[in-house]
Design a protein around this motif. Structure first.
Motif, PDB file in Angstrom:
ATOM      1  N   ALA A 179       0.918  -1.379   0.296  1.00 35.65           N
ATOM      2  CA  ALA A 179      -0.232  -0.135  -0.293  1.00 35.65           C
ATOM      3  C   ALA A 179       0.960   1.366  -0.110  1.00 35.65           C
ATOM      4  O   ALA A 179       0.552   1.937  -0.787  1.00 35.65           O
ATOM      5  CB  ALA A 179      -0.108   0.115   1.085  1.00 35.65           C
ATOM      6  N   LEU A 180       2.167   1.709   0.765  1.00 36.66           N
ATOM      7  CA  LEU A 180       2.713   2.522  -0.004  1.00 36.66           C
ATOM      8  C   LEU A 180       3.946   3.161  -0.430  1.00 36.66           C
ATOM      9  O   LEU A 180       3.732   4.254  -0.912  1.00 36.66           O
ATOM     10  CB  LEU A 180       3.914   2.257   2.183  1.00 36.66           C
ATOM     11  N   GLU A 181       4.030   1.374  -1.323  1.00 32.15           N
ATOM     12  CA  GLU A 181       4.648   1.874  -2.782  1.00 32.15           C
ATOM     13  C   GLU A 181       3.365   2.243  -3.786  1.00 32.15           C
ATOM     14  O   GLU A 181       4.539   3.236  -3.429  1.00 32.15           O
ATOM     15  CB  GLU A 181       4.735   0.712  -2.981  1.00 32.15           C
ATOM     16  N   LYS A 182       1.861   1.922  -3.038  1.00 34.69           N
ATOM     17  CA  LYS A 182       1.053   3.226  -4.044  1.00 34.69           C
ATOM     18  C   LYS A 182       1.302   3.898  -4.153  1.00 34.69           C
ATOM     19  O   LYS A 182       0.819   4.786  -4.989  1.00 34.69           O
ATOM     20  CB  LYS A 182      -0.073   1.579  -4.693  1.00 34.69           C
ATOM     21  N   TYR A 183       0.834   4.228  -3.076  1.00 39.68           N
ATOM     22  CA  TYR A 183       0.608   5.457  -2.052  1.00 39.68           C
ATOM     23  C   TYR A 183       1.269   6.857  -2.323  1.00 39.68           C
ATOM     24  O   TYR A 183       1.684   7.686  -2.975  1.00 39.68           O
ATOM     25  CB  TYR A 183      -0.073   5.067  -0.324  1.00 39.68           C
ATOM     26  N   ALA A 184       2.938   5.678  -2.641  1.00 42.78           N
ATOM     27  CA  ALA A 184       4.129   7.092  -3.012  1.00 42.78           C
ATOM     28  C   ALA A 184       3.977   7.037  -4.917  1.00 42.78           C
ATOM     29  O   ALA A 184       3.726   8.183  -5.057  1.00 42.78           O
ATOM     30  CB  ALA A 184       5.539   5.894  -2.867  1.00 42.78           C
ATOM     31  N   ILE A 185       3.568   6.258  -5.505  1.00 37.23           N
ATOM     32  CA  ILE A 185       3.470   6.340  -6.772  1.00 37.23           C
ATOM     33  C   ILE A 185       2.281   7.196  -6.532  1.00 37.23           C
ATOM     34  O   ILE A 185       2.976   8.770  -7.898  1.00 37.23           O
ATOM     35  CB  ILE A 185       3.384   4.509  -7.605  1.00 37.23           C
ATOM     36  N   ALA A 186       1.615   7.321  -6.472  1.00 34.76           N
ATOM     37  CA  ALA A 186       0.122   8.666  -6.557  1.00 34.76           C
ATOM     38  C   ALA A 186       0.508   9.506  -5.671  1.00 34.76           C
ATOM     39  O   ALA A 186       0.348  10.900  -7.000  1.00 34.76           O
ATOM     40  CB  ALA A 186      -0.991   7.734  -5.895  1.00 34.76           C
ATOM     41  N   GLU A 187       0.825   9.966  -4.742  1.00 30.97           N
ATOM     42  CA  GLU A 187       1.774  11.315  -4.261  1.00 30.97           C
ATOM     43  C   GLU A 187       2.501  12.299  -5.542  1.00 30.97           C
ATOM     44  O   GLU A 187       2.519  13.034  -5.180  1.00 30.97           O
ATOM     45  CB  GLU A 187       2.058  11.191  -3.086  1.00 30.97           C
ATOM     46  N   GLU A 188       3.099  11.267  -6.222  1.00 27.20           N
ATOM     47  CA  GLU A 188       3.835  11.273  -6.996  1.00 27.20           C
ATOM     48  C   GLU A 188       3.527  12.323  -8.241  1.00 27.20           C
ATOM     49  O   GLU A 188       3.376  13.449  -8.459  1.00 27.20           O
ATOM     50  CB  GLU A 188       4.969  10.318  -7.118  1.00 27.20           C
ATOM     51  N   LYS A 189       2.748  11.674  -8.318  1.00 24.67           N
ATOM     52  CA  LYS A 189       1.804  11.909 -10.139  1.00 24.67           C
ATOM     53  C   LYS A 189       0.742  13.298  -9.003  1.00 24.67           C
ATOM     54  O   LYS A 189       0.521  14.701  -9.835  1.00 24.67           O
ATOM     55  CB  LYS A 189       1.021  10.296  -9.680  1.00 24.67           C
ATOM     56  N   VAL A 190       0.828  13.830  -7.983  1.00 26.54           N
ATOM     57  CA  VAL A 190      -0.183  14.531  -7.337  1.00 26.54           C
ATOM     58  C   VAL A 190       0.613  16.072  -7.120  1.00 26.54           C
ATOM     59  O   VAL A 190       0.910  16.790  -7.910  1.00 26.54           O
ATOM     60  CB  VAL A 190      -0.503  14.616  -5.896  1.00 26.54           C
ATOM     61  N   GLY A 191       2.788  15.035  -6.841  1.00 24.62           N
ATOM     62  CA  GLY A 191       2.903  16.787  -7.046  1.00 24.62           C
ATOM     63  C   GLY A 191       3.366  16.968  -8.249  1.00 24.62           C
ATOM     64  O   GLY A 191       3.594  18.220  -8.377  1.00 24.62           O
ATOM     65  N   GLU A 322      -8.447   6.284  -7.607  1.00 22.10           N
ATOM     66  CA  GLU A 322      -7.685   5.107  -7.943  1.00 22.10           C
ATOM     67  C   GLU A 322      -7.293   4.425  -7.541  1.00 22.10           C
ATOM     68  O   GLU A 322      -7.470   3.266  -7.009  1.00 22.10           O
ATOM     69  CB  GLU A 322      -7.742   5.712  -8.688  1.00 22.10           C
ATOM     70  N   LEU A 323      -6.573   5.130  -6.327  1.00 20.58           N
ATOM     71  CA  LEU A 323      -5.971   4.384  -5.353  1.00 20.58           C
ATOM     72  C   LEU A 323      -6.725   4.434  -3.992  1.00 20.58           C
ATOM     73  O   LEU A 323      -6.524   3.234  -3.412  1.00 20.58           O
ATOM     74  CB  LEU A 323      -4.785   4.997  -4.781  1.00 20.58           C
ATOM     75  N   ALA A 324      -7.768   4.559  -3.683  1.00 17.98           N
ATOM     76  CA  ALA A 324      -8.110   4.850  -2.159  1.00 17.98           C
ATOM     77  C   ALA A 324      -8.746   2.962  -3.226  1.00 17.98           C
ATOM     78  O   ALA A 324      -8.214   2.087  -1.414  1.00 17.98           O
ATOM     79  CB  ALA A 324      -9.440   5.401  -2.455  1.00 17.98           C
ATOM     80  N   PRO A 325      -9.315   2.410  -4.026  1.00 25.13           N
ATOM     81  CA  PRO A 325     -10.368   1.477  -3.579  1.00 25.13           C
ATOM     82  C   PRO A 325      -9.183  -0.015  -3.107  1.00 25.13           C
ATOM     83  O   PRO A 325      -9.048  -0.810  -2.835  1.00 25.13           O
ATOM     84  CB  PRO A 325     -11.343   0.978  -4.971  1.00 25.13           C
ATOM     85  N   ILE A 326      -7.997   0.199  -4.096  1.00 22.74           N
ATOM     86  CA  ILE A 326      -6.731  -0.586  -4.091  1.00 22.74           C
ATOM     87  C   ILE A 326      -6.570  -0.867  -2.604  1.00 22.74           C
ATOM     88  O   ILE A 326      -5.893  -1.645  -2.353  1.00 22.74           O
ATOM     89  CB  ILE A 326      -5.783  -0.358  -4.956  1.00 22.74           C
ATOM     90  N   VAL A 327      -6.463   0.061  -1.425  1.00 26.43           N
ATOM     91  CA  VAL A 327      -5.349   0.226  -0.757  1.00 26.43           C
ATOM     92  C   VAL A 327      -6.866  -0.318   0.413  1.00 26.43           C
ATOM     93  O   VAL A 327      -6.829  -1.102   1.209  1.00 26.43           O
ATOM     94  CB  VAL A 327      -5.708   1.700   0.132  1.00 26.43           C
ATOM     95  N   ASP A 328      -8.353   0.257   0.208  1.00 28.04           N
ATOM     96  CA  ASP A 328      -8.910  -0.909   0.928  1.00 28.04           C
ATOM     97  C   ASP A 328      -9.303  -2.711   0.850  1.00 28.04           C
ATOM     98  O   ASP A 328      -9.647  -2.586   1.659  1.00 28.04           O
ATOM     99  CB  ASP A 328     -10.157  -0.021   0.646  1.00 28.04           C
TER     100      ASP A 328
END
Length: 345
Positions: A179-191, A322-328
């Motif tokens: 989950a942390l790895e996927k969150y890291a990728i998502a946050e980079e896109k947000v940045g 897109e990330l939230a359901p994956i982490v859920d």
């Protein structure tokens, strides 16, 4: 000698109007601008419509300054618009990547190495802890990573994911690490979306907003200064015609004040010329101020600011949605496994 005398006459001719305006200004500041014969004010009053335009222009100037105070750094470097030495605002808040996370300035070169996506790719191909560590600290392939908060939290999340992977020798996938790895990728896109927003704000909002302040409103200020100079010249001409020298220190006995009927033809002509100049300067300033107030540019700039912010928040929403359901899903799986293990125990 003739050339020197001619130069002296030209200098005197150019200096005299300035001296007269200065003297009139000093008189007004000392409270001597009141006609002691008929007790009427000797200061020419500006039309109410003109003073109303001045108030609206001043309000528009303050609106621009207030927004620029929070979108440019440092705010304390602001210089009053009336100053002819006032420079354009230069240090944009949105050109400073770390404006939402100043601690980023303390990160090391390795911390700001390859992008999150690059590191994830390198880590996925690592076959040993040593290779994984080398991939994680690999030097940048291009420029260092941006210093936004989103990029910082992405780096921290990926580092946490890697720590969990390295501490688990069972070879199983840790749900939190995944989950942390996927969150890291998502946050980079947000940045990256935030950086795109900042670029749009700099080029479409701040450029136009600062141009209005440093150009259009400056023209209005100069036109108003022309009106004030013409008004001082007119009142100085009137004072000279009626009072002679027209200047006396407080407490001194004043000169004889002429009535309008006592003015000579030459004095009347000089006053009429000064009045014409005052009227002309006032009409010009009214046109300039109306043009500044009527231009749609400030509202267009504000619309561009809102559009840039809306686009950023829309992209951030889409990425995290897109990330939230994956982490859920990972959370549900982990809780099911946890309950199953507890029941088996």
């Amino acid at each position: 000698m003739d050339k020197f005398q001619a130069f002296g006459k030209n200098l005197s001719a150019s200096f005299t109007p300035f001296a007269a305006r200065t003297q009139q200004y000093v008189k007004e500041q000392l409270g001597q601008a009141e006609d002691k014969v008929n007790r009427a004010s000797a200061v020419t009053q500006l039309p109410p419509d003109y003073t109303e335009l001045e108030k609206r222009v001043d309000a528009l100037r303050q609106v621009h300054q207030k927004l620029l105070q929070v979108t440019y750094v440092p705010a304390q470097a602001l210089i009053p618009l009336a100053s002819k030495h006032s420079p354009p605002y230069r240090s944009s808040q949105y050109s400073n990547e770390a404006y939402d996370y100043p601690p980023n300035l303390r990160e090391s070169f390795n911390d700001l190495g390859r992008t999150i996506s690059e590191k994830v790719h390198l880590l996925s191909s690592a076959t040993s802890p040593a290779e994984a560590q080398a991939a994680f600290t690999a030097p940048p392939s291009a420029k260092p990573q941006p210093k936004t908060f989103n990029h910082a939290i992405a780096r921290a999340s990926l580092a946490g994911s890697q720590l969990l992977h390295q501490s688990d020798s069972s070879g199983t996938d840790d749900p939190l690490a995944t989950a942390l790895e996927k969150y890291a990728i998502a946050e980079e896109k947000v940045g990256e979306a935030r950086l795109a927003q900042d670029h749009q704000i700099q080029t479409r909002f701040l450029a136009g907003w600062s141009t209005t302040l440093n150009t259009n409103l400056m023209f209005a200020q100069r036109a108003r200064k022309g009106v004030e100079n013409a008004r001082l010249s007119l009142d100085a001409t009137k004072a000279k015609a009626k009072h002679g020298s027209g200047f006396s220190l407080p407490g001194q006995k004043g000169h004889h004040v002429k009535t309008d009927d006592e003015l000579s033809e030459e004095e009347r002509v000089h006053i009429e010329q000064a009045e014409d100049e005052f009227v002309g300067q006032t009409e010009e300033a009214v046109g300039v101020m109306k043009n500044v107030l009527d231009t749609p540019e400030p509202l267009r700039n504000l619309a561009d600011l809102i559009a840039a912010q809306l686009e950023f928040h829309k992209k951030a929403y889409e990425i995290l949605s897109e990330l939230a359901p994956i982490v859920d899903g990972l959370q549900v799986e982990q809780e099911a496994s946890y309950r199953k293990a507890r029941e088996g125990a």
